[in-house]
Design a protein around this motif. Sequence first.
Motif, PDB file in Angstrom:
ATOM      1  N   ALA A  26      11.089 -31.281 -18.602  1.00  0.00           N
ATOM      2  CA  ALA A  26      10.819 -30.177 -17.674  1.00  0.00           C
ATOM      3  C   ALA A  26      11.759 -29.025 -18.000  1.00  0.00           C
ATOM      4  CB  ALA A  26      11.017 -30.652 -16.240  1.00  0.00           C
ATOM      5  N   ASP A  27      11.177 -27.843 -18.281  1.00  0.00           N
ATOM      6  CA  ASP A  27      11.992 -26.648 -18.565  1.00  0.00           C
ATOM      7  C   ASP A  27      11.758 -25.587 -17.508  1.00  0.00           C
ATOM      8  OD1 ASP A  27      13.110 -27.547 -21.028  1.00  0.00           O
ATOM      9  OD2 ASP A  27      11.137 -27.288 -21.935  1.00  0.00           O
ATOM     10  N   ILE A  62       7.815 -25.556 -17.000  1.00  0.00           N
ATOM     11  CA  ILE A  62       6.866 -26.034 -18.012  1.00  0.00           C
ATOM     12  C   ILE A  62       7.169 -27.522 -18.196  1.00  0.00           C
ATOM     13  CG2 ILE A  62       6.143 -25.966 -20.420  1.00  0.00           C
ATOM     14  CD1 ILE A  62       6.643 -23.000 -20.431  1.00  0.00           C
ATOM     15  N   ILE A  63       6.141 -28.338 -18.025  1.00  0.00           N
ATOM     16  CA  ILE A  63       6.335 -29.795 -18.018  1.00  0.00           C
ATOM     17  C   ILE A  63       5.548 -30.414 -19.162  1.00  0.00           C
ATOM     18  CG2 ILE A  63       5.730 -31.871 -16.668  1.00  0.00           C
ATOM     19  CD1 ILE A  63       6.422 -30.098 -14.167  1.00  0.00           C
ATOM     20  N   GLU A  64       6.206 -31.321 -19.887  1.00  0.00           N
ATOM     21  CA  GLU A  64       5.534 -32.041 -20.980  1.00  0.00           C
ATOM     22  C   GLU A  64       5.603 -33.542 -20.706  1.00  0.00           C
ATOM     23  OE1 GLU A  64       7.718 -29.307 -24.089  1.00  0.00           O
ATOM     24  OE2 GLU A  64       6.184 -30.487 -25.123  1.00  0.00           O
ATOM     25  N   PRO A  65       4.468 -34.125 -20.322  1.00  0.00           N
ATOM     26  CA  PRO A  65       4.466 -35.567 -20.058  1.00  0.00           C
ATOM     27  C   PRO A  65       4.652 -36.346 -21.362  1.00  0.00           C
ATOM     28  CG  PRO A  65       2.467 -34.490 -19.209  1.00  0.00           C
ATOM     29  CD  PRO A  65       3.141 -33.518 -20.105  1.00  0.00           C
ATOM     30  N   ASP A  66       5.160 -37.568 -21.257  1.00  0.00           N
ATOM     31  CA  ASP A  66       5.253 -38.451 -22.431  1.00  0.00           C
ATOM     32  C   ASP A  66       3.854 -38.874 -22.862  1.00  0.00           C
ATOM     33  OD1 ASP A  66       8.302 -40.275 -21.596  1.00  0.00           O
ATOM     34  OD2 ASP A  66       7.938 -38.332 -22.581  1.00  0.00           O
ATOM     35  N   PHE A  69       1.998 -26.354 -16.305  1.00  0.00           N
ATOM     36  CA  PHE A  69       2.712 -25.206 -15.745  1.00  0.00           C
ATOM     37  C   PHE A  69       2.810 -25.437 -14.240  1.00  0.00           C
ATOM     38  CE2 PHE A  69       4.657 -21.422 -16.812  1.00  0.00           C
ATOM     39  CZ  PHE A  69       4.068 -20.240 -16.403  1.00  0.00           C
ATOM     40  N   LEU A  70       4.034 -25.519 -13.714  1.00  0.00           N
ATOM     41  CA  LEU A  70       4.194 -25.704 -12.274  1.00  0.00           C
ATOM     42  C   LEU A  70       4.481 -24.348 -11.647  1.00  0.00           C
ATOM     43  CD1 LEU A  70       4.321 -27.873 -10.000  1.00  0.00           C
ATOM     44  CD2 LEU A  70       6.802 -27.755 -10.242  1.00  0.00           C
ATOM     45  N   VAL A 129      -0.770 -26.928 -13.256  1.00  0.00           N
ATOM     46  CA  VAL A 129      -1.908 -26.496 -14.069  1.00  0.00           C
ATOM     47  C   VAL A 129      -1.861 -27.132 -15.460  1.00  0.00           C
ATOM     48  CG1 VAL A 129      -3.192 -24.465 -14.910  1.00  0.00           C
ATOM     49  CG2 VAL A 129      -1.699 -24.257 -12.900  1.00  0.00           C
ATOM     50  N   ARG A 130      -3.018 -27.576 -15.959  1.00  0.00           N
ATOM     51  CA  ARG A 130      -3.104 -28.013 -17.345  1.00  0.00           C
ATOM     52  C   ARG A 130      -4.464 -27.675 -17.919  1.00  0.00           C
ATOM     53  NH1 ARG A 130      -4.709 -33.809 -18.028  1.00  0.00           N
ATOM     54  NH2 ARG A 130      -5.837 -34.393 -16.131  1.00  0.00           N
TER      55      ARG A 130
END
Length: 187
Positions: free
Chosen positions: A4-5, A13-17, A111-112, A74-75
């Motif tokens: 999470a950045d 900005i979130i990147e799931p595994d 995107f949160l 959002v994705r």
Amino acid sequence: MIKADLVLNDVWIIEPDLFGDHRGWFMETYNNSVFMKNGININFVQDNHSFSAQKGTLRGLHYQLNPKAQTKLVRCTKGSIFDVAVDLRVDSQTFGKWTSAILSESNKKQFLVPKGFAHGFITLEDDVEVQYKVDEYYSSTNDRSILWSDPNIGIKWPQNLVPILSNKDKFAPLLLQAEINYEYGDL
Ligand SMILES: Cc1cn([C@H]2C[C@H](O)[C@@H](COP(=O)(O)OP(=O)(O)O[C@H]3O[C@H](C)C(=O)[C@H](O)[C@H]3O)O2)c(=O)[nH]c1=O
């Protein structure tokens, strides 16, 4: 887990595994306990899904007034978008400031966009699908728009696209004329 950045006040900005193997891949697209561990505590109540046929479709900038303000996760699950969030919290140090992210089927980024922000995106190819979770139900009476090209916000949209807009978005007010009722503290 997630990466999470924080890219603007409260916008992540979130990147799931992603778990790949010979069959393909698997990922948890949302896990409340993982968000809580990252200090992100949201109770989502509605899932949305939109399809945009043509490259250059621009949906936004949208928000709902208090007490129906929405946080959005959002994705982009097909194609790719240039996604934007604008801070509308009148007492925020970043009021009127914007941030963006490229979300795509391939990068799987999310995107949160917190309550108190306007949200919008433009599609970067044909046949784009966007899915997002919100923590407040849709309210047509609280739904508001701000003009995507407002010079006071100055979003640097991708240059090579002529936006395809709904009438609601084509004739949206400028930020300084828009109805806003967000105080940083009360969201
Ligand atoms: C948002 C929404 C819309 N609707 C109905 C209302 C209209 O009859 C139809 C299309 O709505 P709209 O033109 O507002 O859809 P978008 O232009 O994709 O708006 C969305 O796009 C931007 C990017 C956003 O962030 C918002 O979530 C949302 O405003 O769906 C519903 O029934 N429920 C809903 O939650």
